[in-house]
Design a protein around this motif. Structure first.
Motif, mmCIF file in Angstrom:
data_model
loop_
_atom_site.group_PDB
_atom_site.id
_atom_site.type_symbol
_atom_site.label_atom_id
_atom_site.label_comp_id
_atom_site.label_asym_id
_atom_site.label_seq_id
_atom_site.Cartn_x
_atom_site.Cartn_y
_atom_site.Cartn_z
ATOM 1 N N UNK A 178 6.717 16.499 11.877
ATOM 2 C CA UNK A 178 5.407 15.872 11.999
ATOM 3 C C UNK A 178 4.457 16.437 10.952
ATOM 4 N N UNK A 179 4.513 17.737 10.730
ATOM 5 C CA UNK A 179 3.640 18.375 9.738
ATOM 6 C C UNK A 179 3.979 17.888 8.337
ATOM 7 N N UNK A 180 5.271 17.816 8.026
ATOM 8 C CA UNK A 180 5.694 17.425 6.684
ATOM 9 C C UNK A 180 5.513 15.934 6.424
ATOM 10 N N UNK A 181 5.829 15.113 7.407
ATOM 11 C CA UNK A 181 5.810 13.675 7.213
ATOM 12 C C UNK A 181 4.502 13.030 7.654
ATOM 13 N N UNK A 182 3.753 13.730 8.480
ATOM 14 C CA UNK A 182 2.531 13.148 9.000
ATOM 15 C C UNK A 182 2.857 12.110 10.053
ATOM 16 N N UNK A 183 1.873 11.517 10.609
ATOM 17 C CA UNK A 183 2.071 10.493 11.616
ATOM 18 C C UNK A 183 1.151 9.322 11.306
ATOM 19 N N UNK A 184 1.772 8.189 11.024
ATOM 20 C CA UNK A 184 0.983 6.996 10.739
ATOM 21 C C UNK A 184 0.112 6.666 11.940
ATOM 22 N N UNK A 185 0.703 6.722 13.138
ATOM 23 C CA UNK A 185 -0.065 6.414 14.347
ATOM 24 C C UNK A 185 -1.258 7.346 14.494
ATOM 25 N N UNK A 228 0.801 -1.203 0.000
ATOM 26 C CA UNK A 228 0.000 0.000 0.000
ATOM 27 C C UNK A 228 0.835 1.254 0.000
ATOM 28 N N UNK A 229 0.301 2.271 -0.631
ATOM 29 C CA UNK A 229 0.976 3.563 -0.671
ATOM 30 C C UNK A 229 0.738 4.345 0.614
ATOM 31 N N UNK A 230 -0.399 4.090 1.253
ATOM 32 C CA UNK A 230 -0.750 4.763 2.495
ATOM 33 C C UNK A 230 -0.717 3.724 3.606
ATOM 34 N N UNK A 231 0.328 3.781 4.411
ATOM 35 C CA UNK A 231 0.539 2.774 5.450
ATOM 36 C C UNK A 231 -0.624 2.710 6.427
ATOM 37 N N UNK A 232 -1.064 3.854 6.902
ATOM 38 C CA UNK A 232 -2.169 3.878 7.870
ATOM 39 C C UNK A 232 -3.435 3.282 7.272
ATOM 40 N N UNK A 233 -3.761 3.653 6.048
ATOM 41 C CA UNK A 233 -4.971 3.129 5.401
ATOM 42 C C UNK A 233 -4.874 1.615 5.220
#
Length: 142
Positions: free
Chosen positions: A120-127, A89-94
């Motif tokens: 955090x803003x640039x990379x986002x947070x999977x958790x 998947x391209x979106x780990x969280x999804x």
């Protein structure tokens, strides 16, 4: 709680999540599945000029080694109902959320590296994404 999903990627925070997930599964007498999301996918890599089958195989070997390590820890602790899986998947969280939903997991455990500020803003947070979109309770281990 009957089915726990623990996301792992071999990082230090993921190793802590694995330990926590094993303890929780033992206490709850629950099934435990370790999951790793493969990014980029094999199809993505094959379409680039830098495609190298040996590198892809080495990455897959590393993933399998991390999952086996988690499984072995669970087995050594006496957890008989543990399994491992990978999803692409391209979106780990999804991908984590989708797997948990489709396979009726009622708890998700993930690690967090604890990024703050600009990273955090640039990379986002999977958790953070898993927490906000999961259909079930989520435990973040730091």
């Amino acid at each position: 709680m009957k089915k726990i999903l623990c996301a792992t990627d071999g990082s230090h925070s993921a190793e802590k999540a694995v330990e926590f997930a094993i303890e929780l599964a033992l206490l709850a007498k629950a099934e435990l599945t370790f999951i790793h999301v493969i990014r980029p996918t094999g199809e993505d890599v094959s379409k680039t000029h830098f495609w190298d089958f040996n590198m892809l195989r080495a990455a897959d070997d590393q993933i399998q080694m991390e999952l086996q390590k988690a499984f072995d820890k669970a087995f050594q602790r006496g957890l008989g109902s543990a399994s491992c899986t990978t999803v692409q998947g391209h979106n780990t969280a999804a991908a984590i959320i989708n797997f948990a939903d489709l396979n009726e997991h009622d708890h998700v455990i993930t690690g967090s590296v604890g990024r703050t500020g600009v990273s955090k803003v640039l990379l986002g947070s999977i958790a953070e994404q898993v927490i906000s979109k999961a259909h079930c309770p989520v435990t973040v281990v730091r």
